[in-house]
Design an enzyme around this catalytic site. Structure first.
Site, mmCIF file in Angstrom:
data_model
loop_
_atom_site.group_PDB
_atom_site.id
_atom_site.type_symbol
_atom_site.label_atom_id
_atom_site.label_comp_id
_atom_site.label_asym_id
_atom_site.label_seq_id
_atom_site.Cartn_x
_atom_site.Cartn_y
_atom_site.Cartn_z
ATOM 1 N N TYR A 293 49.283 56.498 123.019
ATOM 2 C CA TYR A 293 49.598 57.692 123.074
ATOM 3 C C TYR A 293 50.710 58.150 124.160
ATOM 4 O O TYR A 293 50.670 57.728 125.218
ATOM 5 C CB TYR A 293 48.098 58.584 123.588
ATOM 6 C CG TYR A 293 47.120 58.511 122.758
ATOM 7 C CD1 TYR A 293 47.002 57.610 121.768
ATOM 8 C CD2 TYR A 293 45.987 59.426 123.000
ATOM 9 C CE1 TYR A 293 45.893 57.415 120.904
ATOM 10 C CE2 TYR A 293 44.902 59.293 122.035
ATOM 11 C CZ TYR A 293 44.933 58.377 121.029
ATOM 12 O OH TYR A 293 44.009 58.139 120.117
ATOM 13 N N HIS B 133 37.295 69.099 129.087
ATOM 14 C CA HIS B 133 38.127 68.088 128.492
ATOM 15 C C HIS B 133 39.489 68.062 129.503
ATOM 16 O O HIS B 133 40.548 67.449 129.240
ATOM 17 C CB HIS B 133 38.735 69.007 127.343
ATOM 18 C CG HIS B 133 39.687 68.453 126.267
ATOM 19 N ND1 HIS B 133 41.254 68.831 125.983
ATOM 20 C CD2 HIS B 133 39.456 67.045 125.539
ATOM 21 C CE1 HIS B 133 41.701 68.124 125.336
ATOM 22 N NE2 HIS B 133 40.833 67.134 124.871
ATOM 23 N N HIS C 219 50.941 63.087 122.311
ATOM 24 C CA HIS C 219 49.800 63.870 122.861
ATOM 25 C C HIS C 219 49.938 64.550 124.028
ATOM 26 O O HIS C 219 48.890 65.298 124.605
ATOM 27 C CB HIS C 219 48.758 62.703 123.293
ATOM 28 C CG HIS C 219 47.265 63.021 123.636
ATOM 29 N ND1 HIS C 219 46.820 62.886 124.872
ATOM 30 C CD2 HIS C 219 46.618 63.392 122.720
ATOM 31 C CE1 HIS C 219 45.346 63.510 124.726
ATOM 32 N NE2 HIS C 219 45.313 63.589 123.388
ATOM 33 N N ARG D 192 52.449 68.250 116.957
ATOM 34 C CA ARG D 192 52.412 67.267 116.201
ATOM 35 C C ARG D 192 51.643 67.507 115.046
ATOM 36 O O ARG D 192 51.619 67.105 113.833
ATOM 37 C CB ARG D 192 51.579 66.080 117.078
ATOM 38 C CG ARG D 192 51.232 64.826 116.307
ATOM 39 C CD ARG D 192 50.368 63.985 117.091
ATOM 40 N NE ARG D 192 48.925 64.293 116.702
ATOM 41 C CZ ARG D 192 48.219 64.112 117.678
ATOM 42 N NH1 ARG D 192 48.479 63.978 119.054
ATOM 43 N NH2 ARG D 192 46.782 64.747 117.234
ATOM 44 N N ARG E 48 33.891 63.984 120.900
ATOM 45 C CA ARG E 48 33.101 63.341 119.525
ATOM 46 C C ARG E 48 33.600 61.973 119.311
ATOM 47 O O ARG E 48 34.611 61.477 119.427
ATOM 48 C CB ARG E 48 33.731 64.258 118.443
ATOM 49 C CG ARG E 48 33.345 63.894 117.173
ATOM 50 C CD ARG E 48 33.475 65.009 116.065
ATOM 51 N NE ARG E 48 34.164 66.090 116.411
ATOM 52 C CZ ARG E 48 33.741 67.185 116.105
ATOM 53 N NH1 ARG E 48 32.427 67.496 115.834
ATOM 54 N NH2 ARG E 48 34.181 68.381 116.329
ATOM 55 N N ARG F 94 37.241 60.660 127.603
ATOM 56 C CA ARG F 94 37.072 59.096 126.719
ATOM 57 C C ARG F 94 37.609 58.187 127.388
ATOM 58 O O ARG F 94 38.747 58.066 127.853
ATOM 59 C CB ARG F 94 38.100 59.279 125.341
ATOM 60 C CG ARG F 94 37.591 60.454 124.292
ATOM 61 C CD ARG F 94 38.492 60.315 123.224
ATOM 62 N NE ARG F 94 38.375 61.395 122.552
ATOM 63 C CZ ARG F 94 37.358 61.795 121.590
ATOM 64 N NH1 ARG F 94 36.403 61.011 121.283
ATOM 65 N NH2 ARG F 94 37.428 62.897 120.832
#
Length: 712
Positions: free
Chosen positions: A476, A443, A600, A572, A413, A383
């Site tokens: 994050y 990822h 994160h 989390r 997504r 991203r």
């Protein structure tokens, strides 16, 4: 011989979706916390709303697909898809009720105290305000609207996903003799106009707003001049947005994803929100036309879709109602403007965002793009931000004749459209663009720079737990490492060869890569602690991640706990593991930190009989991360950095303000503060990052960040 214990029993596991709803509940708890400034509380209400939207469009949608497909298999907690949907519905209703009670009873009165008013009915406008609203409608809103009638010649229109609309019942203006015929019409509240409309206040001091749908409702008769408007109410639909792509069939992934994005508008309606008190006849019409089941209709006591509260968060002149803004600090080992490769050669560098700035990562790629000694840059992008400086540097590097390979994950997504645009841009600049791998999402967060130096070729690597996104890096919490360690450099090259070609290395030096090697690595590390515990040695695991729902890993943790390994988890979001089960998980504690920044980073600590090992990576303990994604786990090799990463874990385990602890009954509660000092781990890290920056010698003093202690 003792018989093996069965750790697979469904009653030992929590359902994944219900655990996620508990997480969203913890986020909502922040909005209920009186020690937090007002606009921060509104922001948390907004976050719970957008979280819930995504949860429905993806998770609830896929459960509905399972029910339609008559899929009967049970999840790890022993629930079928239809049982899960029933429970989700029940818990979501409780959550939404709490959300609106929090807003209506706590936050609205508090907003009034601070001179912020959101009118909840156009009937309450003063004469002057009403005149202003009507003029605003004529000038700004009316030209944008598309009223749509539904009758024999005009079928019910497509109501797009997540849009706010107003439904109305009309009757033709007529002479006395004609009988009344009722017709239906709908109009979309345009998302191109601000939802919060600033209007003059009664006393001149207040900040007064009205919602756009109220402006339209007040003037709706102007859209249907030959009709009487009998009633009008806002409504909103949520559709199935779970992309299903048959990659083997999709010759061109890019085109297939573009096609699927258009399909998102058409998915089945899985939730209909209407204002409570809506006219029965109107509701029945909507229900029939949208083919939505009774249990999927939510009657809302207040404004539908709280995401507009994020706009309130940014209100000007209200700094006292927000947390003091924090500026990410410079990384002490890296002097801005100096050659970053020289700094990395001195030793590995740890980055801790957003406490420390993300600039060095951007700078790493920027310097590489213009450095004449750099031969190649390779990077994975999952991203990226809207106007990404990293993308610009990669394009620049290719134009400068360097070998640039970029893996752009098109299947990230809700970021697919963004990523398609970047992929094309990079290709035009001359980069080699790889579009992920069939059946796997990439990822991992890795960047490799190959540089020619006096003593030969040297590889510089950045590995991280978060995306290469300079805007989310301010929100994050993530960790990263710069290194030019030879073994890690070799592994990094192997990762990119694996992504761009077919070569899988026979063995890895330091990295563990999913989907092939990572699960085995984690299982081995956990089992090693179990073995030590069985031998009577001290054994300990600390692991921090976003989600824990992998049955295999949970089973290994239960086995370790039963053998006496002390396990501390900082999770989390979703946690399908249960604590406090006699003989199974009595040695496990779980906490979740929900604070100003989104937690994160993924960090894994193993005591290893005193030879401590620490790893960081891009993967959570979820089946998708271990089996269906390309993920990287990397070790922290430098002793000094190990201490610093261990310190991050220790501070989070000591958090008494933002941590929620999981109890044996499945509920999360804030830490019992009796006898404990008030400690917010995020505030501690902000303070430490500021103190670590070398002070300039010429008397300049920066602003000091002091965490506010909440009043007892």
């Amino acid at each position: 011989m003792e018989k093996e214990q069965d750790f697979k029993k469904p009653e030992y596991y929590e359902n994944r979706e219900l655990s996620w709803l508990k997480f969203n509940h913890r986020v909502l708890n922040e909005a209920r916390d009186k020690s937090i400034p007002l606009l921060e509380r509104l922001k948390f209400v907004s976050i719970t709303s957008s979280n819930l939207d995504e949860f429905f469009m993806v998770r609830v949608a896929s459960l509905k697909d399972m029910v339609h497909a008559n899929y009967k298999k049970k999840d790890i907690a022993g629930m079928t898809a239809s049982e899960q949907l029933e429970k989700i519905n029940e818990r979501t209703r409780e959550l939404v009720t709490l959300q609106y009670n929090t807003y209506n009873r706590s936050l609205v009165p508090l907003m009034h105290q601070h001179g912020i008013v959101v009118m909840d009915a156009f009937e309450d406008l003063s004469e002057a305000q009403a005149a202003f609203v009507d003029r605003y409608f004529e000038d700004n809103v009316y030209p944008v609207l598309t009223p749509m009638a539904v009758d024999a010649s005009r079928p019910f229109p497509l109501i797009r996903n997540k849009t706010l609309n107003i439904a109305a019942l009309l009757s033709k203006k007529k002479g006395k003799a004609e009988k009344e015929e009722i017709e239906f019409a709908t109009v979309q509240v345009p998302s191109v106009l601000p939802r919060l409309v600033h209007i003059p206040s009664e006393d001149g001091n207040e900040k007064t707003f009205i919602l756009l749908e109220q402006v339209i409702e007040r003037n709706i008769d102007k859209l249907f001049l030959n009709y009487d408007v009998l009633c009008a109410y806002p409504y909103r639909v949520m559709r199935n947005a779970d992309l299903s792509i048959d990659e083997d069939e999709a010759a061109d992934l890019l085109k297939e994803i573009q096609k699927q994005l258009k399909m998102r508008q058409w998915g089945e309606v899985i939730r209909l929100e209407v204002e409570d008190g809506i006219d029965k006849k109107l509701l029945n019409f909507l229900k029939d036309e949208l083919k939505v089941a009774e249990q999927d209709i939510f009657q809302i006591n207040g404004p539908i879709d709280f995401t507009f509260l994020m706009k309130m968060y940014g209100l000007e002149g209200c700094d006292d109602l927000r947390n003091e803004p924090y500026t990410p600090q410079r990384v002490p080992e890296i002097v801005p403007g100096e050659n970053i490769f020289d700094e990395i050669r001195k030793g590995d560098i740890l980055l801790h965002h957003p406490y420390q700035t993300f600039d060095p990562v951007v700078d790493f790629i920027r310097q590489a793009s213009v450095d004449p000694d750099v031969l190649a840059i390779k990077q994975t992008l999952y991203r990226v931000s809207g106007n990404s400086p990293i993308i610009a540097s990669l394009a620049q590097a290719a134009e400068n004749g360097k070998q640039v390979s970029v893996l752009v994950e098109l299947k990230a997504r809700f970021d697919e459209e963004n990523n398609i645009v970047w992929a094309k841009k990079l290709e035009q600049a001359g980069c080699h663009v790889i579009y992920g791998l069939v059946g796997l999402k990439t990822h991992s967060k890795i960047a490799l720079v190959v540089r020619r130096e006096e003593d030969g070729i040297r590889r510089y690597v950045h590995l991280g737990t978060g995306n290469y996104n300079d805007s989310t890096a301010k929100l994050y919490t993530d960790c990263g490492i710069f290194t030019c360690d030879g073994a890690i450099g070799e592994d990094a090259t192997a990762v990119f060869n694996m992504l761009s070609g077919y070569s899988e290395p026979l063995s890895w030096n330091e990295l563990a890569v999913a989907p092939i090697w990572l699960r085995t690595k984690f299982t081995k590390l956990i089992r090693r602690e179990t073995k030590h515990a069985k031998e009577g040695k001290p054994a300990k695991i600390i692991a921090k991640m976003n989600s824990l729902c992998d049955p295999g890993i949970i089973e290994s943790l239960y086995e370790a706990s039963a053998a006496g390994v002390k396990i501390q988890l900082i999770v989390r979001g979703i946690c399908c593991l249960k604590v406090g089960i006699p003989g199974v998980s009595e040695n496990i504690e779980v906490r979740s930190i929900v604070g100003n920044f989104l937690e994160h980073s993924r960090i894994f600590y193993f005591f290893n009989d005193g030879e401590e090992e620490i790893y960081m990576g891009s993967a959570d303990w979820m089946p998708r991360n271990l089996d269906r994604r390309v993920e990287i786990l990397f070790p922290v090799l430098d002793d000094e950095l190990k201490k610093r990463v261990r310190h991050i874990l220790d501070v989070e385990l000591a958090d008494t303000l933002k941590a929620h602890v999981l109890h044996a009954d499945g509920n999360y509660e804030k830490v019992d503060r009796r006898g404990k000092a008030a400690l917010s781990s995020q505030d501690v890290f902000c303070k430490e990052a500021m103190e670590a920056v070398p002070k300039p010698s010429h008397g300049y003093q920066g602003r000091v960040f002091i965490p506010a202690e909440p009043v007892e």
